[in-house]
Structure formats: C-alpha cells, structure tokens
Write a protein that holds these residues in place. Structure first.
Motif, PDB file in Angstrom:
ATOM      1  N   GLU A  17      -9.615  -9.005   0.078  1.00  0.00           N
ATOM      2  CA  GLU A  17      -8.316  -8.558   0.599  1.00  0.00           C
ATOM      3  C   GLU A  17      -8.381  -8.134   2.054  1.00  0.00           C
ATOM      4  O   GLU A  17      -7.352  -8.102   2.729  1.00  0.00           O
ATOM      5  CB  GLU A  17      -7.772  -7.418  -0.259  1.00  0.00           C
TER       6      GLU A  17
ATOM      7  N   PRO B 292      -0.953   2.275  -1.812  1.00  0.00           N
ATOM      8  CA  PRO B 292       0.340   2.725  -2.339  1.00  0.00           C
ATOM      9  C   PRO B 292       0.447   4.245  -2.250  1.00  0.00           C
ATOM     10  O   PRO B 292      -0.514   4.954  -2.553  1.00  0.00           O
ATOM     11  CB  PRO B 292       0.321   2.264  -3.798  1.00  0.00           C
TER      12      PRO B 292
ATOM     13  N   ALA C  79       6.348   3.770 -10.158  1.00  0.00           N
ATOM     14  CA  ALA C  79       6.001   2.450 -10.704  1.00  0.00           C
ATOM     15  C   ALA C  79       6.193   2.391 -12.214  1.00  0.00           C
ATOM     16  O   ALA C  79       5.921   3.353 -12.927  1.00  0.00           O
ATOM     17  CB  ALA C  79       4.556   2.130 -10.350  1.00  0.00           C
ATOM     18  N   ARG C  80       6.692   1.248 -12.647  1.00  0.00           N
ATOM     19  CA  ARG C  80       6.844   1.008 -14.084  1.00  0.00           C
ATOM     20  C   ARG C  80       5.986  -0.189 -14.448  1.00  0.00           C
ATOM     21  O   ARG C  80       5.705  -1.033 -13.610  1.00  0.00           O
ATOM     22  CB  ARG C  80       8.306   0.707 -14.432  1.00  0.00           C
ATOM     23  N   ARG C  81       5.628  -0.228 -15.688  1.00  0.00           N
ATOM     24  CA  ARG C  81       4.820  -1.353 -16.159  1.00  0.00           C
ATOM     25  C   ARG C  81       5.746  -2.299 -16.910  1.00  0.00           C
ATOM     26  O   ARG C  81       6.293  -1.923 -17.952  1.00  0.00           O
ATOM     27  CB  ARG C  81       3.719  -0.838 -17.075  1.00  0.00           C
ATOM     28  N   PRO C  82       5.972  -3.509 -16.379  1.00  0.00           N
ATOM     29  CA  PRO C  82       6.882  -4.412 -17.091  1.00  0.00           C
ATOM     30  C   PRO C  82       6.262  -4.872 -18.402  1.00  0.00           C
ATOM     31  O   PRO C  82       5.032  -4.870 -18.538  1.00  0.00           O
ATOM     32  CB  PRO C  82       7.044  -5.584 -16.124  1.00  0.00           C
TER      33      PRO C  82
ATOM     34  N   PRO D 285       3.017  -8.503 -18.829  1.00  0.00           N
ATOM     35  CA  PRO D 285       2.888  -9.450 -17.717  1.00  0.00           C
ATOM     36  C   PRO D 285       1.775 -10.456 -18.001  1.00  0.00           C
ATOM     37  O   PRO D 285       0.832 -10.155 -18.710  1.00  0.00           O
ATOM     38  CB  PRO D 285       2.527  -8.569 -16.528  1.00  0.00           C
TER      39      PRO D 285
ATOM     40  N   PRO E  88      -1.293 -12.704 -16.532  1.00  0.00           N
ATOM     41  CA  PRO E  88      -2.136 -12.855 -15.342  1.00  0.00           C
ATOM     42  C   PRO E  88      -1.961 -14.233 -14.707  1.00  0.00           C
ATOM     43  O   PRO E  88      -1.664 -15.187 -15.424  1.00  0.00           O
ATOM     44  CB  PRO E  88      -3.555 -12.693 -15.873  1.00  0.00           C
ATOM     45  N   PRO E  89      -2.136 -14.320 -13.389  1.00  0.00           N
ATOM     46  CA  PRO E  89      -1.937 -15.621 -12.739  1.00  0.00           C
ATOM     47  C   PRO E  89      -3.080 -16.560 -13.086  1.00  0.00           C
ATOM     48  O   PRO E  89      -4.166 -16.131 -13.409  1.00  0.00           O
ATOM     49  CB  PRO E  89      -1.978 -15.281 -11.251  1.00  0.00           C
TER      50      PRO E  89
ATOM     51  N   ASP F 285      -0.928   4.861 -15.569  1.00  0.00           N
ATOM     52  CA  ASP F 285      -2.333   4.715 -15.175  1.00  0.00           C
ATOM     53  C   ASP F 285      -2.528   3.301 -14.647  1.00  0.00           C
ATOM     54  O   ASP F 285      -2.122   2.336 -15.288  1.00  0.00           O
ATOM     55  CB  ASP F 285      -3.242   4.961 -16.377  1.00  0.00           C
ATOM     56  N   ILE F 286      -3.160   3.200 -13.487  1.00  0.00           N
ATOM     57  CA  ILE F 286      -3.332   1.879 -12.878  1.00  0.00           C
ATOM     58  C   ILE F 286      -4.783   1.451 -13.048  1.00  0.00           C
ATOM     59  O   ILE F 286      -5.693   2.174 -12.654  1.00  0.00           O
ATOM     60  CB  ILE F 286      -2.932   1.910 -11.395  1.00  0.00           C
ATOM     61  N   GLY F 287      -4.984   0.292 -13.645  1.00  0.00           N
ATOM     62  CA  GLY F 287      -6.320  -0.205 -13.922  1.00  0.00           C
ATOM     63  C   GLY F 287      -7.017  -0.688 -12.662  1.00  0.00           C
ATOM     64  O   GLY F 287      -6.406  -0.815 -11.593  1.00  0.00           O
TER      65      GLY F 287
ATOM     66  N   GLU G 153      -5.527  -3.832 -11.146  1.00  0.00           N
ATOM     67  CA  GLU G 153      -4.064  -3.810 -11.072  1.00  0.00           C
ATOM     68  C   GLU G 153      -3.627  -3.250  -9.720  1.00  0.00           C
ATOM     69  O   GLU G 153      -4.373  -2.526  -9.065  1.00  0.00           O
ATOM     70  CB  GLU G 153      -3.490  -2.946 -12.197  1.00  0.00           C
TER      71      GLU G 153
ATOM     72  N   ILE H  58       0.222  -2.426  -7.189  1.00  0.00           N
ATOM     73  CA  ILE H  58       1.642  -2.085  -7.242  1.00  0.00           C
ATOM     74  C   ILE H  58       2.420  -3.071  -6.382  1.00  0.00           C
ATOM     75  O   ILE H  58       2.045  -3.338  -5.236  1.00  0.00           O
ATOM     76  CB  ILE H  58       1.853  -0.638  -6.772  1.00  0.00           C
TER      77      ILE H  58
ATOM     78  N   VAL I 244       3.849  -2.123 -11.778  1.00  0.00           N
ATOM     79  CA  VAL I 244       2.401  -2.325 -11.848  1.00  0.00           C
ATOM     80  C   VAL I 244       2.151  -3.739 -12.370  1.00  0.00           C
ATOM     81  O   VAL I 244       2.706  -4.133 -13.388  1.00  0.00           O
ATOM     82  CB  VAL I 244       1.753  -1.301 -12.804  1.00  0.00           C
ATOM     83  N   LEU I 245       1.336  -4.489 -11.637  1.00  0.00           N
ATOM     84  CA  LEU I 245       1.021  -5.867 -12.050  1.00  0.00           C
ATOM     85  C   LEU I 245      -0.482  -6.095 -11.897  1.00  0.00           C
ATOM     86  O   LEU I 245      -1.133  -5.459 -11.060  1.00  0.00           O
ATOM     87  CB  LEU I 245       1.754  -6.875 -11.159  1.00  0.00           C
ATOM     88  N   PRO I 246      -1.027  -7.023 -12.674  1.00  0.00           N
ATOM     89  CA  PRO I 246      -2.421  -7.416 -12.425  1.00  0.00           C
ATOM     90  C   PRO I 246      -2.548  -7.984 -11.011  1.00  0.00           C
ATOM     91  O   PRO I 246      -1.641  -8.680 -10.538  1.00  0.00           O
ATOM     92  CB  PRO I 246      -2.689  -8.498 -13.472  1.00  0.00           C
ATOM     93  N   ALA I 247      -3.665  -7.658 -10.331  1.00  0.00           N
ATOM     94  CA  ALA I 247      -3.853  -8.164  -8.966  1.00  0.00           C
ATOM     95  C   ALA I 247      -3.847  -9.687  -8.982  1.00  0.00           C
ATOM     96  O   ALA I 247      -4.355 -10.315  -9.902  1.00  0.00           O
ATOM     97  CB  ALA I 247      -5.177  -7.652  -8.410  1.00  0.00           C
ATOM     98  N   GLY I 248      -3.235 -10.276  -7.958  1.00  0.00           N
ATOM     99  CA  GLY I 248      -3.160 -11.737  -7.883  1.00  0.00           C
ATOM    100  C   GLY I 248      -1.937 -12.163  -7.103  1.00  0.00           C
ATOM    101  O   GLY I 248      -1.214 -11.328  -6.548  1.00  0.00           O
TER     102      GLY I 248
ATOM    103  N   ARG J  19      -2.367  -6.548  -4.401  1.00  0.00           N
ATOM    104  CA  ARG J  19      -3.756  -6.171  -4.116  1.00  0.00           C
ATOM    105  C   ARG J  19      -4.161  -5.030  -5.047  1.00  0.00           C
ATOM    106  O   ARG J  19      -3.330  -4.197  -5.395  1.00  0.00           O
ATOM    107  CB  ARG J  19      -3.885  -5.730  -2.655  1.00  0.00           C
ATOM    108  N   PRO J  20      -5.436  -4.986  -5.432  1.00  0.00           N
ATOM    109  CA  PRO J  20      -5.856  -3.891  -6.326  1.00  0.00           C
ATOM    110  C   PRO J  20      -5.552  -2.535  -5.683  1.00  0.00           C
ATOM    111  O   PRO J  20      -5.842  -2.321  -4.496  1.00  0.00           O
ATOM    112  CB  PRO J  20      -7.365  -4.101  -6.466  1.00  0.00           C
ATOM    113  N   ALA J  21      -4.945  -1.658  -6.458  1.00  0.00           N
ATOM    114  CA  ALA J  21      -4.571  -0.346  -5.913  1.00  0.00           C
ATOM    115  C   ALA J  21      -5.798   0.492  -5.613  1.00  0.00           C
ATOM    116  O   ALA J  21      -5.813   1.283  -4.681  1.00  0.00           O
ATOM    117  CB  ALA J  21      -3.657   0.391  -6.888  1.00  0.00           C
TER     118      ALA J  21
END
Lengths: 220, 202
Positions: A164, A203, A211-214, A217, A219-220, B107-109, B112, B114, B157-161, B198-200
């Motif tokens: 990154e 962040p 933040a919310r968790r949809p 989800p 993974p790509p 909780d963010i893995g 994962e 944002i 919150v989403l998986p990084a990617g 990007r990973p948090a």
C-alpha cells in the motif's frame, strides 16, 4: 499426492455448483447455463472465477438483458486469459495464481499499456503486485505518461517501498498536481522525496465508530 | 557397659587425692582429666579470608532462584501519598469498574479496512452503494443524509482489496462515484467506480 489430486477433481465441480447457486434468481435464467459453462471453462484453465460471477451478478443487478450479460462475461473471460498469457510472458511460472491474474486484468482494464504492465511485473517478480499496478494506473488516470508513471513506481520499489505504500507514491504525485505543478514537476518532486512520501492517514476514531459491517461481503 | 570404678568418680569430684590411688587408677584419672581439658579448649575461629573465600567460591544462585527469593523474602513497601490522591485514585478505579470504557464501532480484523462512500444527491429519497463488495446486491449498504444537506454518506468495514461499485439513487438510477477518481468500463455501456480498501491496521 492422491489427496491433492482428489481435492482438485472435487473442487472444480463444487465451485461451479456454488457459482450457479449464487446466480440463481439474480441473473436471467436464460443466461445461467452459458455463464455456468464459461465459469467451468475458467475453473478448468486455473483462472479465477470470481470476476466472472461478479460480472454476471452486476449485469443482473443492472437489469441488463441475458445476451448482454453473457457477452460481458465472455469479454471478462477473454481478459483473464490475456492477463494469464501476459504473466507467463513476463516470466511467471505456470500455473499463475488467480490473484495475480486478477491484478493484471485490473491493470489492463484500467487502460495500462501491456509493455508497461510487463515492466512492472518484471520489477516485482514476486506477488503481490496489486498495489503497484493500481499505483501506476492511478497515475495514468491523472494523465501522467504511463511509462513515466511506471518509472516512478519502479524507483519506489527499488527503494524498498511495497504494497500500500506504493499507493502513497501515486497519491503524492496527484497532490502535487493539485498544488499547481506540471506533470513533469510532480514526478520529479515525488521522486526526490522517495522513499519518504507522506503516508495516507489512518481512519479516524470517528470513522471507525461510525463504521458498519455490511451483511456478508464477498472478498475480491 | 563398663562400670567405672567409684574411686575414679571420687578422684574426679575432688573427694580423693589422685596420689592416694593405685597406679592404674591414677593413670585413668589423668587421661580423663586431659580429655576434659581438651574438650574445654575453644576451637579457633576460621580466618576472615577463609570465610570470604568460601562465600566467593559458592556457585551463584540462578536468576530464577534469586527472583523467587526476592518474591518470597519480606520487603517493606512504603507509599507516601497524600490522602486526597488516594481518594482520587480510588474514585477513578470505582468509575472504571462501574462504567467500563466502551469500544465504539465494530472490531476491525487484520485484513479489513474502512471504506467511506460520499455522494451529493440533493432531493434523493435513498442512496445505496452497490458493488462487488456485496455481490451487487442493492439495499445492503445504505448511505444517509443525516443533516439533510443533500450529501449522503456511509462508512463500512470491508475486507482489504479493490472493488467496483456504483451508487443506486432512489432504487433505480445507477450513478458512478465521481469523487472516486478511479473509473473503469463496466462492459454494459457505463462506468464503475473503483475503491481500494487498505488494511486499517498498518
């Protein structure tokens, strides 16, 4: 060895079954058998199937007709094959990993010329290369010359930046444009800063709190 | 057990003069007197040097044994604190016990991050982010216009990617996110936006 062979023989049909289940009710019924055969072809060739499933789901969500969804999935399969061939030409040992195929597909879809993609692959002989590809593509999207963009990112890789952090390099160049620099000036300035380009902010606590968790989800 | 001749007892007690005894008894009394004198002689103390050397040559106790010794040996621990600080400390402990600090947000893995979606859609009734992060399923990520200024936002919150997505306005209008800067043809005649999560935890 027998176990691996058995798993490989079972994994393909299972993946196809689960793909079909994901498409049912989301994609016009007439398109599903054709898309299913395209997904199975990708699976047999060791290509990632998720981009094809996503393209079909996208078409269904956008209420696109069945023939157009099938055509889009066929185009996507062609892009994956092109990406695999490019990876092998660039020196990756077959079978190439699905993740790298997806990365190169992204790069080509985002408009990077093949020679530029090959140069970045050669500069990063080991996966993952997704961030590097996106960094070059981000620079190209800001109308930097793709070759110069690749030069900058390859220089950053040479100085130890990876993953990154490479996106920070492209972001730094874009910020210099926003400050009124020319493309050449921006590239020169950022190259002079390497490897100490500013890191993107993490962040904030407020963003994390909001933040919310949809639900579920993918993974790509 | 051999019985001792009572005359020896009397001679040792001073009741008889040893000279009055027969030769054999007199010798026995003399041996006993000599032995008693030897027992009464104090044993000379070891020299300072020898005592120090004994301590030096003794193998040093292991670190664990020393630590154990420190823990089991009594120590005097003294805190000199003003009563007002003691009370303040007790109050803080009581507050933290009664009202533990809440960890806000999910909780963010490790893998994962944002994603923040922002779009300006004045007059819209609903805005959703729909993309490869939710299998292009409309309705799962709703943006909100909290202060009714036409700017809709969602933080998820989403998986990084990397993901492709669009906004769906009022349930039917598909709009790319023009703030995303990354766009790609969707093969259906439109453009999808791209978000890179990007990973948090970096």
């Amino acid at each position: 060895m027998k176990l691996w062979l058995g798993l490989a023989l079972v994994a393909g049909p299972l993946a196809a079954q689960s793909a079909r289940a994901r498409l049912e009710g989301r994609v016009p019924g007439a398109a599903i058998p054709v898309i299913d055969s395209l997904i199975q072809a990708a699976s047999t060739e060791g290509l990632p199937t998720e981009p094809l499933i996503q393209k079909a789901l996208e078409g269904g969500a956008k209420l696109v007709t069945a023939p157009r969804i099938v055509a889009a999935v066929e185009v996507s399969l062609g892009q994956l094959r092109d990406a695999r061939d490019l990876l092998i030409r660039a020196g990756d040992e077959p079978p190439v990993t699905p993740g790298e195929v997806t990365t190169v597909t992204w790069a080509l879809r985002r408009g990077l010329p093949r020679p530029v993609v090959e140069r970045v692959l050669a500069a990063l002989p080991r996966a993952p290369r997704a961030a590097a590809m996106h960094a070059v593509a981000d620079l190209a999207a800001h109308h930097f010359d793709p070759d110069s963009a690749a030069d900058l990112i390859i220089a950053a890789i040479g100085l130890g930046l990876q993953r990154e952090r490479l996106l920070d390099v492209s972001a730094a160049a874009a910020h210099e444009l926003q400050r009124g620099r020319s493309h050449a000036q921006a590239l020169a300035l950022v190259r002079g800063e390497l490897p100490n380009v500013p890191a993107s902010p993490k962040p904030t606590a407020g963003a994390v709190a909001r933040a919310r968790r949809p639900p579920a989800p993918t993974p790509p | 057990m051999n019985a001792i001749d009572p005359r020896i007892h009397q001679a040792l007690d001073g009741e008889l003069a040893p000279a009055t005894l027969s030769g054999e008894l007199r010798q026995a009394v003399e041996r006993l007197v000599t032995a008693a004198a030897l027992l009464a002689t104090p044993i000379p103390a070891a020299s300072l040097e020898s005592r120090v050397m004994v301590l030096i040559r003794r193998p040093a106790p292991s670190r664990a044994r020393r630590l154990l010794g420190w823990f089991v040996a009594p120590h005097a621990v003294t805190f000199r604190v003003r009563p007002v600080w003691s009370l303040a400390f007790a109050a803080v402990v009581a507050l933290l016990t009664l009202f533990p600090m809440r960890h806000e947000g999910p909780d963010i893995g490790e893998h994962e991050g944002i994603a923040q979606f922002v779009g300006r859609f004045p007059g819209a009734q609903s805005v959703h982010a729909v993309g490869s992060f939710n299998d292009w399923r409309p309705g799962s990520i709703a943006l909100e216009d909290v202060d009714q200024d036409g700017v809709w936002r969602a933080t998820v919150v989403l998986p990084a990617g990397a993901y492709e997505y669009m906004f769906v306005v009022d349930g039917e209008r598909w709009v790319p996110d023009r703030l995303a800067e990354r766009l790609v043809a969707d093969e259906f005649g439109r453009e999808n936006s791209i978000v890179i999560v990007r990973p948090a935890r970096r």
